[in-house]
Design an enzyme around this catalytic site. Structure first.
Site, PDB file in Angstrom:
ATOM      1  N   ASP A  62      -7.867   9.763   3.595  1.00 23.46           N
ATOM      2  CA  ASP A  62      -9.022   8.879   3.412  1.00 23.46           C
ATOM      3  C   ASP A  62      -9.330   8.579   1.952  1.00 23.46           C
ATOM      4  OD1 ASP A  62      -9.294   8.999   6.180  1.00 23.46           O
ATOM      5  OD2 ASP A  62     -10.680  10.701   6.072  1.00 23.46           O
ATOM      6  N   LYS A  79      -6.192   4.497   0.789  1.00 22.25           N
ATOM      7  CA  LYS A  79      -4.815   3.976   0.792  1.00 22.25           C
ATOM      8  C   LYS A  79      -4.751   2.565   1.370  1.00 22.25           C
ATOM      9  CE  LYS A  79      -3.687   7.481   3.351  1.00 22.25           C
ATOM     10  NZ  LYS A  79      -4.927   8.266   3.318  1.00 22.25           N
ATOM     11  N   GLY A  92      -6.606   6.267   9.782  1.00 20.61           N
ATOM     12  CA  GLY A  92      -7.597   5.191   9.893  1.00 20.61           C
ATOM     13  C   GLY A  92      -7.686   4.547   8.523  1.00 20.61           C
ATOM     14  N   HIS A  93      -7.107   3.368   8.373  1.00 20.25           N
ATOM     15  CA  HIS A  93      -7.034   2.707   7.060  1.00 20.25           C
ATOM     16  C   HIS A  93      -7.936   1.477   7.074  1.00 20.25           C
ATOM     17  CE1 HIS A  93      -2.846   4.708   6.278  1.00 20.25           C
ATOM     18  NE2 HIS A  93      -3.821   5.570   6.468  1.00 20.25           N
ATOM     19  N   GLN A 142      -2.402  10.031   6.018  1.00 19.78           N
ATOM     20  CA  GLN A 142      -2.943  11.350   5.676  1.00 19.78           C
ATOM     21  C   GLN A 142      -2.865  11.577   4.146  1.00 19.78           C
ATOM     22  OE1 GLN A 142      -0.566  11.376   8.729  1.00 19.78           O
ATOM     23  NE2 GLN A 142      -2.501  10.613   9.460  1.00 19.78           N
TER      24      GLN A 142
HETATM   25  P1  GDP Z   1      -7.486   5.633   3.907  1.00 17.57           P
HETATM   26  O1  GDP Z   1      -7.336   6.419   5.157  1.00 17.57           O
HETATM   27  O2  GDP Z   1      -6.898   6.333   2.724  1.00 17.57           O
HETATM   28  O3  GDP Z   1      -6.997   4.222   4.021  1.00 17.57           O
HETATM   29  O4  GDP Z   1      -9.047   5.558   3.612  1.00 17.57           O
HETATM   30  P2  GDP Z   1     -10.206   5.222   4.690  1.00 17.57           P
HETATM   31  O5  GDP Z   1     -10.166   3.782   5.006  1.00 17.57           O
HETATM   32  O6  GDP Z   1     -10.170   6.187   5.825  1.00 17.57           O
HETATM   33  O7  GDP Z   1     -11.487   5.621   3.860  1.00 17.57           O
HETATM   34  C1  GDP Z   1     -11.791   5.049   2.639  1.00 17.57           C
HETATM   35  C2  GDP Z   1     -13.175   4.398   2.730  1.00 17.57           C
HETATM   36  O8  GDP Z   1     -13.659   4.113   1.434  1.00 17.57           O
HETATM   37  C3  GDP Z   1     -13.163   3.082   3.460  1.00 17.57           C
HETATM   38  O9  GDP Z   1     -14.396   2.904   4.103  1.00 17.57           O
HETATM   39  C4  GDP Z   1     -12.995   2.064   2.332  1.00 17.57           C
HETATM   40  O10 GDP Z   1     -13.530   0.785   2.662  1.00 17.57           O
HETATM   41  C5  GDP Z   1     -13.806   2.707   1.244  1.00 17.57           C
HETATM   42  N1  GDP Z   1     -13.360   2.478  -0.126  1.00 17.57           N
HETATM   43  C6  GDP Z   1     -12.097   2.394  -0.611  1.00 17.57           C
HETATM   44  N2  GDP Z   1     -12.113   2.284  -1.956  1.00 17.57           N
HETATM   45  C7  GDP Z   1     -13.403   2.294  -2.329  1.00 17.57           C
HETATM   46  C8  GDP Z   1     -14.084   2.270  -3.582  1.00 17.57           C
HETATM   47  O11 GDP Z   1     -13.481   2.221  -4.660  1.00 17.57           O
HETATM   48  N3  GDP Z   1     -15.459   2.331  -3.556  1.00 17.57           N
HETATM   49  C9  GDP Z   1     -16.155   2.412  -2.398  1.00 17.57           C
HETATM   50  N4  GDP Z   1     -17.484   2.483  -2.476  1.00 17.57           N
HETATM   51  N5  GDP Z   1     -15.553   2.457  -1.196  1.00 17.57           N
HETATM   52  C10 GDP Z   1     -14.202   2.418  -1.170  1.00 17.57           C
HETATM   53  P1  IMO Z   2      -5.669   8.794   6.916  1.00 15.84           P
HETATM   54  O1  IMO Z   2      -4.302   8.181   6.986  1.00 15.84           O
HETATM   55  C1  IMO Z   2      -8.083  12.421   7.070  1.00 15.84           C
HETATM   56  C2  IMO Z   2      -6.629  15.649   9.656  1.00 15.84           C
HETATM   57  C3  IMO Z   2      -7.480  15.987  10.853  1.00 15.84           C
HETATM   58  C4  IMO Z   2      -7.185  17.491  10.944  1.00 15.84           C
HETATM   59  C5  IMO Z   2      -5.704  17.569  10.592  1.00 15.84           C
HETATM   60  C6  IMO Z   2      -4.761  17.618  11.789  1.00 15.84           C
HETATM   61  O2  IMO Z   2      -6.761   7.936   7.430  1.00 15.84           O
HETATM   62  O3  IMO Z   2      -5.930   9.349   5.554  1.00 15.84           O
HETATM   63  P2  IMO Z   2      -3.926  15.730  13.477  1.00 15.84           P
HETATM   64  O4  IMO Z   2      -4.676  14.874  14.437  1.00 15.84           O
HETATM   65  O5  IMO Z   2      -3.137  14.969  12.473  1.00 15.84           O
HETATM   66  O6  IMO Z   2      -3.097  16.792  14.167  1.00 15.84           O
HETATM   67  O7  IMO Z   2      -5.063  16.543  12.684  1.00 15.84           O
HETATM   68  O8  IMO Z   2      -5.433  16.413   9.817  1.00 15.84           O
HETATM   69  N1  IMO Z   2      -6.230  14.217   9.564  1.00 15.84           N
HETATM   70  C7  IMO Z   2      -6.769  13.354   8.696  1.00 15.84           C
HETATM   71  N2  IMO Z   2      -7.786  13.500   7.815  1.00 15.84           N
HETATM   72  N3  IMO Z   2      -7.402  11.248   7.134  1.00 15.84           N
HETATM   73  C8  IMO Z   2      -6.378  11.109   7.988  1.00 15.84           C
HETATM   74  O9  IMO Z   2      -5.583  10.011   7.986  1.00 15.84           O
HETATM   75  C9  IMO Z   2      -6.041  12.164   8.847  1.00 15.84           C
HETATM   76  N4  IMO Z   2      -5.107  12.342   9.820  1.00 15.84           N
HETATM   77  C10 IMO Z   2      -5.223  13.600  10.220  1.00 15.84           C
HETATM   78  O10 IMO Z   2      -8.835  15.738  10.601  1.00 15.84           O
HETATM   79  O11 IMO Z   2      -7.902  18.175   9.954  1.00 15.84           O
HETATM   80 MG    MG Z   3      -8.519   7.176   6.718  1.00 14.30          MG
END
Ligand code: GDP
Ligand code: IMO
Ligand code: MG
Length: 429
Positions: A14, A17, A41-42, A224
């Protein structure tokens, strides 16, 4: 000049990416996912439209780009069908843009049910998985009994292999009293899965090579993060795949020389979802503020993310494990209101000061962070696009992180939207 860039997370996922892959796709022709599954979840924010992708690469919103799901990804046809229909409803021509490897192991409903039942039975020892069946599907892959996408195109053999798989899992399904699709239902469903997947299947290693030869720009998208890597992460509180850079090659079908630049995405603070040690975790109002301002709720499960200070020990190690070329520091703007900031510069373990993370979760859980304090900037950085716009204290914080980690921040992200970035070095430049 780099023609191929790998984007991956340096923390526990998270890091942002998805946003960065979407941004860099403006310059790419091929975007490749190579591990994980719909546990990811991207989030992409373009104007007032937010899109959350779990399985389909984050380049899919761009015209003329090919998005690939490589063999290292465990693929749930049900999750894929949902994602395709979500995108098609928004007018994205998925059929033109998506390709899938025939070697992807399938996540079937029994894997999801097993994942959830095991977590429930583990009680206080649960991993805190996303409950998407990721672990059980990778187990079947490594044990060489998985059904793969390609198996759907020989349904007679598929039925035989499915019966063997069911026989293998029968004991556990009974033990956990799991109700899931029976064999006949799944055989019928497989016919639908075959129809769904057939248009997308292609020779992924061949496709990557074709693009390489044509001099096209290729983007690899990790899911991840490094601290969740099954070997190098906080085992056993990890995911079931290798999330480090080396996995991009084996999970897509190319050699190490196919990757010319590794962009390590890292939040300006730290978050973690699920269980497991987290040395810099905050339980005070600073943690609450980061969670609230950063909207730190999981993009897949909606669970609250745990928040803490930046951990330079973990990030230095993550840069080494991935051969990072440059960092992208995200969510700097979330820290805008904090008065004082702490950075973890070392750990203390059994009276010793150490500068690298110990192996595994047990020893890490016993580490206490050594902190260095810096003043906050308490002014706005949201939406800044040049370094000159950032307050001096924010620049000082970024420079100190770079120094402690030994790696430059080539991009600083200052908001969730595609163009809210300070770009110092463009990875494709
Ligand atoms: P990922 O799994 O690495 O793609 O990240 P996620 O989408 O799960 O979580 C990142 C969250 O932070 C999302 O809600 C993005 O919209 C938000 N986000 C990404 N970059 C920034 C930033 O520079 N500032 C803020 N405030 N939010 C950001
Ligand atoms: P993105 O790509 C954050 C975590 C789960 C748990 C562990 C194992 O959005 O960054 P799993 O279901 O993979 O067997 O769970 O890994 N986890 C993540 N945490 N971002 C993710 O993906 C994750 N995918 C798995 O919360 O701790
Ligand atoms: Mg994510």
């Amino acid at each position: 000049m780099a023609n191929s860039v790998l984007v991956l997370g340096l923390q526990w996922g998270d890091e942002g990416k998805g946003k960065i892959v979407d941004l860099l796709t403006e310059q790419a022709s091929l975007v490749v996912r190579f591990q994980g599954g719909h546990n990811a979840g991207h989030t992409l924010v373009i104007g007032d439209e937010t899109t959350i992708l779990h399985l389909i690469p984050s380049g899919v919103l761009h015209e003329g780009v090919v998005c690939v799901i490589g063999n290292g990804v465990v693929l749930s046809p049900d999750a894929l069908a949902d994602e395709i229909s979500m995108l098609e409803k928004r007018g994205v021509p998925v059929a033109d843009r998506l390709r899938i490897s025939g070697a992807c192991p399938l996540i079937l409903p029994l894997h999801t049910a097993l994942d959830q039942a095991r977590e429930k039975a583990a009680g206080k020892n649960a991993i805190g998985t996303t409950g998407r069946g990721i672990g059980p599907a990778y187990q079947d892959k490594v044990a060489r009994r998985a059904l793969r996408v390609q198996d759907l195109f020989n349904l007679e053999r598929f039925d035989e292999k499915l019966a063997t798989l069911f026989a293998h899992h029968e004991g556990n399904l009974k033990r956990y009293d799991i109700e899931t699709d029976d064999l006949d239902t799944l055989k019928k469903r497989a016919r639908d899965y075959a129809k769904l997947l057939a248009p997308y299947v292609c020779d992924v290693p061949g496709l990557i090579e074709e693009h390489r030869r044509a001099g096209n720009r290729i983007l690899f998208e990790g899911a991840q993060g490094t601290l969740l890597d099954v070997d190098h992460g906080t085992y056993p509180y990890v995911t079931s795949s290798n999330t480090v850079a080396g996995s991009a090659c084996s999970g897509s079908g190319c050699g190490p020389n196919a990757i010319e630049y590794v962009l390590g995405i890292v939040k300006a603070y730290t978050t973690r979802v699920g269980e497991g040690p987290f040395p810099t975790e905050l339980f005070d109002k600073n943690g609450e503020e980061l969670a609230e301002r950063g909207h730190e709720f999981g993009a897949t499960t909606g669970r609250a993310r745990r928040c803490g200070w930046f951990d330079a020990v973990a990030i230095k190690r993550a840069c080494l494990l991935n051969g990072v070329t440059g960092m992208c520091l995200t969510k700097l703007d979330v820290m805008d209101t904090l008065e004082k900031l702490q950075i973890c510069t070392a750990y203390e373990l059994d009276g010793q000061t150490i500068d690298h993370p110990p192996i595994g979760a047990d020893d890490l859980a016993r580490c206490t962070p050594v902190y260095e304090e810096m003043p906050g900037w308490q002014s706005n950085t949201a939406g800044c696009t040049s370094i000159d716009e950032l307050p001096a204290a924010a620049v000082a914080y970024v420079r100190r992180l770079e120094e402690l980690v030994g790696m430059s921040a080539h991009i600083i992200s200052t908001g969730p939207e595609r163009n809210q970035n300070v770009i110092d070095v463009h990875p494709f430049s």
